[in-house]
Design an enzyme around this catalytic site. Structure first.
Site, PDB file in Angstrom:
ATOM      1  N   SER A  91      -9.983  21.903  -2.456  1.00  0.00           N
ATOM      2  CA  SER A  91      -9.744  21.120  -3.673  1.00  0.00           C
ATOM      3  C   SER A  91      -8.802  21.797  -4.667  1.00  0.00           C
ATOM      4  O   SER A  91      -7.648  22.027  -4.358  1.00  0.00           O
ATOM      5  CB  SER A  91     -11.091  20.796  -4.316  1.00  0.00           C
ATOM      6  N   ASP A 228      -4.769  17.513  -8.229  1.00  0.00           N
ATOM      7  CA  ASP A 228      -5.208  18.816  -7.728  1.00  0.00           C
ATOM      8  C   ASP A 228      -4.768  18.921  -6.263  1.00  0.00           C
ATOM      9  O   ASP A 228      -4.047  18.050  -5.763  1.00  0.00           O
ATOM     10  CB  ASP A 228      -6.723  19.002  -7.917  1.00  0.00           C
ATOM     11  N   ASP A 230      -6.087  18.416  -3.358  1.00  0.00           N
ATOM     12  CA  ASP A 230      -6.432  17.395  -2.365  1.00  0.00           C
ATOM     13  C   ASP A 230      -6.411  15.985  -2.946  1.00  0.00           C
ATOM     14  O   ASP A 230      -6.833  15.032  -2.280  1.00  0.00           O
ATOM     15  CB  ASP A 230      -7.787  17.699  -1.715  1.00  0.00           C
ATOM     16  N   ASP A 232      -8.082  14.213  -5.062  1.00  0.00           N
ATOM     17  CA  ASP A 232      -9.173  13.358  -5.551  1.00  0.00           C
ATOM     18  C   ASP A 232      -9.140  13.328  -7.077  1.00  0.00           C
ATOM     19  O   ASP A 232      -9.649  12.411  -7.699  1.00  0.00           O
ATOM     20  CB  ASP A 232     -10.552  13.757  -4.995  1.00  0.00           C
TER      21      ASP A 232
HETATM   22 MG    MG Z   1     -10.180  17.975  -5.436  1.00  0.00          MG
END
Ligand code: MG
Length: 431
Positions: A91, A228, A230, A232
């Site tokens: 993440s 960020d 990844d 999400d």
């Molecule tokens: Mg993330």
């Protein structure tokens, strides 16, 4: 130490998050599921960990579909067609980290009970291995286009100028393309995937977004978007090059998405409650998985965390930073400048501080603090101790990683008074 934290398994790549561990996760998961879809973010350890998990899954007789380097919301969207999903990601953590997060078909991350099941299989070496003739098979698929089309089907056209800072993360594979297909003039920053994250720290907090702030202003863009590692998470910069605070973005989306109820973590500003008057605000422990769980349980309209996770249940129970970016662009296209829309929201003063407290004294201290705080207002213990008073609220939480107790106070007016009252109670409790 427990293998899973609130965001799955995470640690330093190749020393804590090793191929050996990943193999066991694959074996355990594969013993309980017939099919899995697997993706990864661009981290240097991604392929190494992915291959080890795949070996474990196949050995347990589970069929695997690889979707390559994708955002976490793309993986969560793909998981609807399989028994489970696996995302190899750390993440927003710095580049040396690696991690593994597991997903259900409905787009929700594995909850603590499911994580405990996997952990217990690993600890007891209770995985099953398949006979030679029922070893799993690997397929490959490209699902980025499906995810992009789903999003494009939910938002209208827009002709804004937008700077997108993917932070060299997985968003590079999707966000700029989605916004361009909406009709926007997109200027990309750091949109070449790179596991060294050379441009900036992957966490989309203000201090990491100086480049985006400057670029948004310099290009005369309507807004800037940051993700960020990844994708999400999504945060924004207005057309004046100013970072939009997380609580404000939460209230901004909340106002437009919430008919009856919204879910937020316990440390969210009461500005959100004031702005959403008449609608129910549910508070949870800090962590997007807890927000998603509560949202599902309450059948709420929207959920979010000021750190940049926005959950639109009509889209997915996984925070989808790409959809959030598209939705933000759609709102600005229809309603006007982001700085004026955000400027309409009130801001209350907040103070944060820490008091040193050795780890062995924390538990006893929190007990005494609870007794002291009781007199100040209504107590809740969802995560640490929160007290709601007439003027505002206080949150006292022991740090999970450092010998400290954290205090947060927010008030509509005199926050100093509220903070110093709390500080006195905490200091006395530690003595
Ligand atoms: Mg993330």
């Amino acid at each position: 130490m427990a293998l899973f934290g609130s965001s799955g398994i995470r640690g330093i790549a190749n020393s804590e998050i090793t191929p050996g561990l990943a193999l066991k996760v694959g074996l355990a998961l594969g013993s309980m599921h017939d099919s899995a879809v697997i993706g990864r973010d661009p981290r240097t350890s991604g392929e190494m960990i992915e291959h080890a998990i795949i070996s474990g899954l196949l050995s347990a007789g589970c069929n695997v579909t690889r979707i390559g380097m994708v955002s976490t919301p793309t993986l969560a969207y793909a998981a609807r067609n399989y028994d489970c999903g696996v995302m190899v990601t750390a993440s927003h953590n710095p580049p040396e980290y690696g991690g593994i997060k597991l997903w259900n078909r409905d787009g929700m991350a594995f909850d603590s009970k499911q994580q405990d099941e996997i952990e217990s299989v690993i600890q007891n070496k209770a995985w099953k291995t398949a006979e030679w003739n029922s070893i799993g098979m690997v397929n490959e698929a490209n699902v980025i286009e499906e995810h992009a089309e789903m999003i494009l089907g939910k938002v209208g056209r827009a002709s804004l100028k937008v700077v997108v800072d993917c932070g060299c993360g997985a968003a590079s594979t999707i966000t700029p393309y989605v916004l361009r297909r909406m009709g926007c003039h997109v200027i990309t920053l750091n949109s070449q995937p790179d596991g060294f994250f050379p441009a900036r720290n992957p966490e989309p907090v203000e201090k990491n977004l100086e480049m985006l702030k400057k670029a948004t202003l310099a290009f005369g863009a309507d807004l800037g978007i940051a993700h960020d590692g990844d994708a999400d998470r999504m945060m924004a910069v207005d057309g004046l090059g100013r970072f939009v605070e997380g609580d404000k973005l939460l209230a901004f989306f909340g106002l437009r998405e919430t008919k009856k109820s919204i879910v937020v973590p316990v440390d969210t500003s009461i500005m959100v409650d004031d702005v959403l008057k008449g609608r129910k605000v549910y508070r949870t422990r800090v962590g997007d998985v807890y927000v998603a769980e509560e949202l599902k349980k309450r059948n709420a309209d929207f959920g979010g965390e000021p750190s940049g996770s926005w959950i639109f249940p009509g889209i997915s129970l996984c925070p989808d930073g790409i959809y959030a970016a598209a939705r933000l662009v759609e709102i600005v296209e229809n309603e006007g400048r982001l700085d004026s829309l955000v400027g309409e929201l009130p801001a209350y003063p907040m103070l944060r501080g820490t008091i040193a407290c050795s780890n062995d004294k924390k538990e006893a201290a929190m007990g005494k603090i609870g007794n002291g705080l009781k007199k100040m207002g209504e107590i809740s213990s969802i995560d640490g101790i929160r007290v709601d008073t007439k003027e505002g609220w206080i949150l006292v939480r022991p740090s999970g990683t450092e010998p400290k107790i954290r205090i947060t106070a927010e008030a509509r007016n005199d926050v100093e008074k509220l903070y110093s009252k709390t500080e006195k109670i905490v200091k006395e409790a530690i003595l």
